[in-house]
Design an enzyme around this catalytic site. Structure first.
Site, PDB file in Angstrom:
ATOM      1  N   ARG A  81       0.964  -1.209   0.044  1.00  0.00           N
ATOM      2  CA  ARG A  81       0.216   0.070   0.247  1.00  0.00           C
ATOM      3  C   ARG A  81       0.945   1.542   0.164  1.00  0.00           C
ATOM      4  NH1 ARG A  81      -4.160  -0.084   5.014  1.00  0.00           N
ATOM      5  NH2 ARG A  81      -4.957  -1.798   3.677  1.00  0.00           N
ATOM      6  N   ARG A 150      -2.001   6.669   9.154  1.00  0.00           N
ATOM      7  CA  ARG A 150      -2.233   6.575   8.402  1.00  0.00           C
ATOM      8  C   ARG A 150      -2.316   7.656   7.025  1.00  0.00           C
ATOM      9  NH1 ARG A 150      -4.069   0.907   7.986  1.00  0.00           N
ATOM     10  NH2 ARG A 150      -3.268  -0.218  10.085  1.00  0.00           N
ATOM     11  N   LYS A 216      -4.361   1.502  14.529  1.00  0.00           N
ATOM     12  CA  LYS A 216      -3.884   2.561  14.034  1.00  0.00           C
ATOM     13  C   LYS A 216      -4.434   3.904  14.378  1.00  0.00           C
ATOM     14  CE  LYS A 216      -6.196  -0.217  11.514  1.00  0.00           C
ATOM     15  NZ  LYS A 216      -6.882  -1.346  10.564  1.00  0.00           N
ATOM     16  N   LYS A 218      -6.276   6.792  11.630  1.00  0.00           N
ATOM     17  CA  LYS A 218      -6.187   7.764  10.783  1.00  0.00           C
ATOM     18  C   LYS A 218      -6.980   9.245  10.674  1.00  0.00           C
ATOM     19  CE  LYS A 218      -7.902   3.507   9.159  1.00  0.00           C
ATOM     20  NZ  LYS A 218      -8.531   2.725   8.163  1.00  0.00           N
ATOM     21  N   CYS A 437     -15.582  -3.274  -0.604  1.00  0.00           N
ATOM     22  CA  CYS A 437     -14.419  -2.924  -0.371  1.00  0.00           C
ATOM     23  C   CYS A 437     -13.363  -4.579  -0.994  1.00  0.00           C
ATOM     24  CB  CYS A 437     -14.115  -3.638   1.295  1.00  0.00           C
ATOM     25  SG  CYS A 437     -14.422  -5.804   2.181  1.00  0.00           S
ATOM     26  N   CYS A 443      -8.352 -10.836   0.585  1.00  0.00           N
ATOM     27  CA  CYS A 443      -8.225 -10.576   2.076  1.00  0.00           C
ATOM     28  C   CYS A 443      -8.323 -11.371   3.186  1.00  0.00           C
ATOM     29  CB  CYS A 443      -9.436  -9.436   2.175  1.00  0.00           C
ATOM     30  SG  CYS A 443      -9.634  -9.277   3.555  1.00  0.00           S
ATOM     31  N   CYS A 482     -16.354  -8.008   5.470  1.00  0.00           N
ATOM     32  CA  CYS A 482     -16.936  -8.736   7.079  1.00  0.00           C
ATOM     33  C   CYS A 482     -16.700  -7.325   7.935  1.00  0.00           C
ATOM     34  CB  CYS A 482     -15.227  -9.299   7.344  1.00  0.00           C
ATOM     35  SG  CYS A 482     -13.649  -8.057   8.286  1.00  0.00           S
ATOM     36  N   CYS A 486     -14.098  -1.037   5.665  1.00  0.00           N
ATOM     37  CA  CYS A 486     -12.975  -1.081   5.109  1.00  0.00           C
ATOM     38  C   CYS A 486     -14.394  -0.082   4.169  1.00  0.00           C
ATOM     39  CB  CYS A 486     -11.828  -2.283   4.371  1.00  0.00           C
ATOM     40  SG  CYS A 486     -11.193  -2.536   5.511  1.00  0.00           S
TER      41      CYS A 486
HETATM   42 FE1  SRM Z   1      -9.160  -1.658   5.489  1.00  0.00          FE
HETATM   43  C1  SRM Z   1      -7.840  -4.083   7.708  1.00  0.00           C
HETATM   44  C2  SRM Z   1      -8.226  -3.385   3.090  1.00  0.00           C
HETATM   45  C3  SRM Z   1      -9.449   0.983   4.524  1.00  0.00           C
HETATM   46  C4  SRM Z   1     -11.135  -0.756   8.827  1.00  0.00           C
HETATM   47  N1  SRM Z   1      -8.115  -3.577   5.515  1.00  0.00           N
HETATM   48  C5  SRM Z   1      -7.665  -4.870   6.231  1.00  0.00           C
HETATM   49  C6  SRM Z   1      -7.267  -5.821   5.321  1.00  0.00           C
HETATM   50  C7  SRM Z   1      -5.615  -4.922   5.287  1.00  0.00           C
HETATM   51  C8  SRM Z   1      -7.144  -7.075   6.694  1.00  0.00           C
HETATM   52  C9  SRM Z   1      -6.309  -7.884   7.691  1.00  0.00           C
HETATM   53  O1  SRM Z   1      -6.059  -6.735   7.949  1.00  0.00           O
HETATM   54  O2  SRM Z   1      -5.416  -8.478   6.646  1.00  0.00           O
HETATM   55  C10 SRM Z   1      -7.063  -5.594   4.364  1.00  0.00           C
HETATM   56  C11 SRM Z   1      -6.619  -5.533   2.880  1.00  0.00           C
HETATM   57  C12 SRM Z   1      -7.245  -6.112   2.070  1.00  0.00           C
HETATM   58  C13 SRM Z   1      -6.678  -6.198   0.784  1.00  0.00           C
HETATM   59  O3  SRM Z   1      -6.513  -7.694   0.176  1.00  0.00           O
HETATM   60  O4  SRM Z   1      -6.118  -5.339   0.196  1.00  0.00           O
HETATM   61  C14 SRM Z   1      -7.999  -3.573   4.072  1.00  0.00           C
HETATM   62  N2  SRM Z   1      -8.767  -0.970   4.419  1.00  0.00           N
HETATM   63  C15 SRM Z   1      -8.263  -2.373   2.804  1.00  0.00           C
HETATM   64  C16 SRM Z   1      -9.167  -1.173   1.434  1.00  0.00           C
HETATM   65  C17 SRM Z   1      -7.986  -1.561   0.471  1.00  0.00           C
HETATM   66  C18 SRM Z   1     -10.028  -1.346   0.867  1.00  0.00           C
HETATM   67  C19 SRM Z   1     -10.550  -1.258  -0.270  1.00  0.00           C
HETATM   68  O5  SRM Z   1     -11.017  -1.508  -0.787  1.00  0.00           O
HETATM   69  O6  SRM Z   1     -10.706   0.566  -0.518  1.00  0.00           O
HETATM   70  C20 SRM Z   1      -8.597  -0.027   2.228  1.00  0.00           C
HETATM   71  C21 SRM Z   1      -7.303   1.304   2.613  1.00  0.00           C
HETATM   72  C22 SRM Z   1      -6.963   2.003   2.843  1.00  0.00           C
HETATM   73  C23 SRM Z   1      -5.555   2.973   3.225  1.00  0.00           C
HETATM   74  O7  SRM Z   1      -5.636   3.557   1.819  1.00  0.00           O
HETATM   75  O8  SRM Z   1      -5.097   2.916   3.971  1.00  0.00           O
HETATM   76  C24 SRM Z   1      -9.410  -0.444   3.895  1.00  0.00           C
HETATM   77  N3  SRM Z   1     -10.476   0.009   6.645  1.00  0.00           N
HETATM   78  C25 SRM Z   1     -10.160   0.810   5.273  1.00  0.00           C
HETATM   79  C26 SRM Z   1     -10.974   1.943   6.406  1.00  0.00           C
HETATM   80  C27 SRM Z   1     -12.658   2.810   6.022  1.00  0.00           C
HETATM   81  C28 SRM Z   1     -11.316   4.119   6.087  1.00  0.00           C
HETATM   82  O9  SRM Z   1     -10.146   3.799   7.085  1.00  0.00           O
HETATM   83  O10 SRM Z   1     -11.858   5.580   5.577  1.00  0.00           O
HETATM   84  C29 SRM Z   1     -11.484   1.521   7.551  1.00  0.00           C
HETATM   85  C30 SRM Z   1     -12.990   2.002   8.323  1.00  0.00           C
HETATM   86  C31 SRM Z   1     -11.964   2.591   9.537  1.00  0.00           C
HETATM   87  C32 SRM Z   1     -12.014   2.710  10.496  1.00  0.00           C
HETATM   88  O11 SRM Z   1     -10.965   1.995  10.338  1.00  0.00           O
HETATM   89  O12 SRM Z   1     -12.435   2.835  11.661  1.00  0.00           O
HETATM   90  C33 SRM Z   1     -11.111  -0.168   7.813  1.00  0.00           C
HETATM   91  N4  SRM Z   1      -9.584  -2.143   8.021  1.00  0.00           N
HETATM   92  C34 SRM Z   1      -9.950  -1.859   9.169  1.00  0.00           C
HETATM   93  C35 SRM Z   1      -9.963  -3.068   9.932  1.00  0.00           C
HETATM   94  C36 SRM Z   1     -10.868  -2.594  11.256  1.00  0.00           C
HETATM   95  C37 SRM Z   1      -9.978  -1.946  12.583  1.00  0.00           C
HETATM   96  C38 SRM Z   1     -11.055  -1.382  13.852  1.00  0.00           C
HETATM   97  O13 SRM Z   1     -10.098  -0.677  14.364  1.00  0.00           O
HETATM   98  O14 SRM Z   1     -12.080  -1.091  13.318  1.00  0.00           O
HETATM   99  C39 SRM Z   1      -9.453  -3.789   9.922  1.00  0.00           C
HETATM  100  C40 SRM Z   1      -9.124  -4.802  10.567  1.00  0.00           C
HETATM  101  C41 SRM Z   1      -7.745  -5.014  11.347  1.00  0.00           C
HETATM  102  O15 SRM Z   1      -7.189  -3.597  11.760  1.00  0.00           O
HETATM  103  O16 SRM Z   1      -7.736  -5.966  12.767  1.00  0.00           O
HETATM  104  C42 SRM Z   1      -9.326  -3.654   8.540  1.00  0.00           C
HETATM  105 FE1  SF4 Z   2     -10.729  -7.225   4.567  1.00  0.00          FE
HETATM  106 FE2  SF4 Z   2     -13.578  -7.279   6.017  1.00  0.00          FE
HETATM  107 FE3  SF4 Z   2     -11.435  -5.082   5.047  1.00  0.00          FE
HETATM  108 FE4  SF4 Z   2     -13.463  -6.167   3.623  1.00  0.00          FE
HETATM  109  S1  SF4 Z   2     -13.720  -5.301   5.413  1.00  0.00           S
HETATM  110  S2  SF4 Z   2     -11.296  -6.122   3.077  1.00  0.00           S
HETATM  111  S3  SF4 Z   2     -13.308  -8.391   4.157  1.00  0.00           S
HETATM  112  S4  SF4 Z   2     -11.018  -6.392   6.398  1.00  0.00           S
END
Ligand code: SRM
Ligand code: SF4
Length: 572
Positions: A81, A150, A216, A218, A437, A443, A482, A486
């Site tokens: 990323r 981030r 993390k 943001k 997502c 993922c 899930c 994201c």
């Molecule tokens: Fe996310 C984890 C993809 C934005 C909340 N996110 C992941 C992981 C890295 C899975 C993992 O931990 O093994 C995913 C990788 C998937 C893959 O195959 O690429 C993943 N997140 C993404 C992306 C690529 C989704 C997309 O389709 O665009 C976004 C990349 C953002 C970036 O460029 O930095 C992405 N993730 C978000 C957002 C939206 C935002 O930030 O505006 C959220 C919700 C906002 C938030 O953080 O509350 C988000 N991702 C999570 C979470 C839950 C975190 C939590 O504490 O609640 C995880 C899981 C974790 O951190 O344990 C996670």
């Molecule tokens: Fe993966 Fe869940 Fe984030 Fe979708 S919402 S990219 S399934 S961690």
């Protein structure tokens, strides 16, 4: 009144805290394990540290069962990323990423919901050269993941007004200000090579400390009336204050986040709350002090409850504000009024205050690839070869060809038409406002499909939309594989969260401007039930809505769903 003593929750530190502690400022044994020749993967401890360097170890889940049967290790590969504050990339950088995705990745680029690029499918042996080439293009992947700040988001279209371009500059400054200072990244990936724009070389981390953050963090900056970055979903959101055409400050909002865990009501999505305002030049100071509060008082024992939103909810907004002002040594100003109208993108060509043009393009699911009858990746490559402005990634996984001069506009328009690239206007407004997502196959946390399934589901929903005369009605729809959220599902007027293959929880009732969370409407349903529910809801909406009433507001006014007034009552 007795002064509240604020403390971090007690409990045994999580294993990730041990890993950070023993890592020698994010080094671990990454240098060795990334070149170890026997496995295509790396040990779990190093994978935890790798995130701080902007990458995750993944495996191709489409191949998982077959490889298990054949007693092979999973098809390990890495996701990378980019750190891209405000989502701005030059055409030269686009071409580098395009080529790297082809050479070392799975051939595609993913435009993410936080305005950056992800590459998937990179093999371990190619990681170092990929990161080096990224660095040579003056980009990096530092802190794109991990327990640090981030990618800093900001409202796109920086060139549409002077305010936007100023705000973009602030997003870069905040991002740079909050970078980790360890030189681990440069040692592991760049052989200590000095590249323009690298951060300082202190060995210690004056702000983060040895254990970095509990989780993390943001940050995003919105420019009203546009809330495309979903400012209330950020741990720390800034809302631009514009007075007499000038940027005079930012409202400061704290404690947002989208993730939760199925079945655990102590986890929930939450919206950030505005606590006051600051001057533009105070934005780095405010960000840093808030981060140190989370560093000191966040939960380091339970990662599921470690996000800043839980720290804010546990200690209370007023206590947080007091602590912030104590650390700043000055008081925040009063919050100023603001008004948002939408959190989705506005498509097509627009001209800015300097006579430059910007084309916002719909990229379904943010996936830039060449499909059988749609050569999206090739088309964008051809545009990058002639474009002299920038590419701007939106927080809705779309793309802006930004800063096009009047003279170049015709040439770009010809390429847009030649490759069938689209402003999305021939799609339903529902599809244009969709977001999914990544989910399967990369993922590791996905419980169901999202990016690969939502377009197929929308094909079917569009029939219902058309039957009800709602083709041009803007309704936001978001799907995640899930509950991590994201694609910010809880801020879509219609939201789906994967529960199991083919099964989703369905949510409705979020506000169109991103200011209210949705609520669960149906649990664990498949496609047939989803379509039945939408048939009923959309036909009622078509018949009974008030003029200009958004779908999310309608389902609340008519009592179909209860309004969520705060994340803490999301599950009530
Ligand atoms: Fe996310 C984890 C993809 C934005 C909340 N996110 C992941 C992981 C890295 C899975 C993992 O931990 O093994 C995913 C990788 C998937 C893959 O195959 O690429 C993943 N997140 C993404 C992306 C690529 C989704 C997309 O389709 O665009 C976004 C990349 C953002 C970036 O460029 O930095 C992405 N993730 C978000 C957002 C939206 C935002 O930030 O505006 C959220 C919700 C906002 C938030 O953080 O509350 C988000 N991702 C999570 C979470 C839950 C975190 C939590 O504490 O609640 C995880 C899981 C974790 O951190 O344990 C996670
Ligand atoms: Fe993966 Fe869940 Fe984030 Fe979708 S919402 S990219 S399934 S961690």
């Amino acid at each position: 009144m007795a002064k509240q003593i604020i403390k971090a929750p007690e409990g045994k530190p999580s294993d990730v805290e041990r890993i950070k502690d023993e890592s020698n400022y994010l080094r671990g044994t990454l240098k060795e394990t990334m070149t170890e020749p026997i496995s295509a993967g790396i040990p779990d401890d190093d994978n935890r540290l790798l995130k701080f360097h902007g990458s995750y170890l993944q495996d191709d889940r489409d191949l998982r069962n077959e490889r298990q049967k054949q007693k092979l290790e999973p098809a390990y590969q890495f996701m990378l990323r980019i750190r891209l504050p405000g989502g701005v990339a030059t055409p030269e950088q686009w071409l580098v990423l395009d080529e790297l995705a082809q050479k070392h990745g799975n051939g595609t680029l993913k435009l993410t919901t936080r305005q950056t690029f992800q590459m998937h499918g990179i093999l371990k042996w190619n990681m170092k050269k990929t990161i080096q080439e990224i660095h040579h293009s003056l980009l990096d992947t530092i802190a794109a993941c991990g327990d640090v700040n981030r990618n800093v988001m900001c409202d796109p279209n920086p060139y549409q007004s002077e305010i936007h371009s100023e705000v973009y500059e602030w997003s870069k400054q905040v991002s740079n200000h909050l970078l980790p200072r360890t030189t681990a990244y440069h040692e592991i990936w760049l052989d200590d090579e000095k590249v323009a724009g690298t951060p300082g070389s202190e060995e210690t981390e004056p702000m983060y400390g040895k254990h970095y953050l509990p989780r993390k963090f943001k940050i995003g900056i919105a420019v009203p009336p546009s809330n495309t970055i979903d400012v209330f979903s950020q741990d720390l959101g800034f809302i631009a204050i514009v007075e007499e055409g000038k940027l005079t400050g930012f409202n400061v909002a704290i404690g947002g986040g989208m993730g939760m865990t199925h079945g655990d009501k102590e986890t929930y999505p939450q919206l950030a709350k505005v606590i006051g305002s600051c001057k533009p030049e105070q934005i780095c100071d405010v960000s840093e002090r808030i981060i140190t509060i989370q560093r000191d008082y966040g939960n380091r024992s339970e990662r599921k409850k470690a996000r800043f939103k839980y720290t804010v909810d546990r200690l209370g907004v007023e206590t947080m504000k007091g602590e912030l002002e104590k650390r700043l040594g000055w008081r925040l100003d009063e919050a100023k009024s603001y008004h948002f109208t939408h959190n989705g993108d506005r498509y097509g060509w627009v001209e800015d205050f300097q006579g430059k043009w910007h084309f916002t393009m719909f990229i379904e699911g943010g996936r830039v690839a060449d499909f059988d009858h749609f050569k999206l990746k090739t088309g964008l490559r051809e545009i990058a070869k002639v474009h002299t402005g920038e590419f701007r990634l939106t927080a809705n996984q779309n793309l802006i060809i930004a800063n096009v001069s009047g003279r170049e506009k015709d040439r770009i328009t010809t390429l847009i038409e030649q490759y069938g690239l689209t402003d999305g206007k021939h799609f339903s407004a529902l599809r244009r406002n969709s977001m999914a997502c990544v989910a399967l196959p990369t993922c590791g946390l996905a419980m169901a499909e999202a990016e690969r399934y939502l377009p197929v589901l929308i094909d079917k929903i569009e029939e219902i939309v058309d039957q009800n005369g709602l083709r041009d009605e803007e309704i936001t729809i978001r799907m995640t594989g899930c509950p991590n959220g994201c694609a910010r599902h809880a801020l879509g007027e219609i939201g789906f969260i994967g529960k199991a293959p083919g099964k989703y929880n369905m949510y409705i009732g979020a506000a169109f401007d991103g200011s209210r969370l949705s609520k669960i409407y149906r649990e664990n349903i498949g496609e047939v039930e989803i379509l039945n529910e939408l048939r009923m809801l959309l036909s009622q909406y078509a018949k009974e809505r008030h003029e200009g009433e958004h779908f999310g507001d309608f389902v609340i006014r008519t009592g179909i769903i209860k309004e969520v007034t705060d994340g803490t009552n999301f599950h009530d």
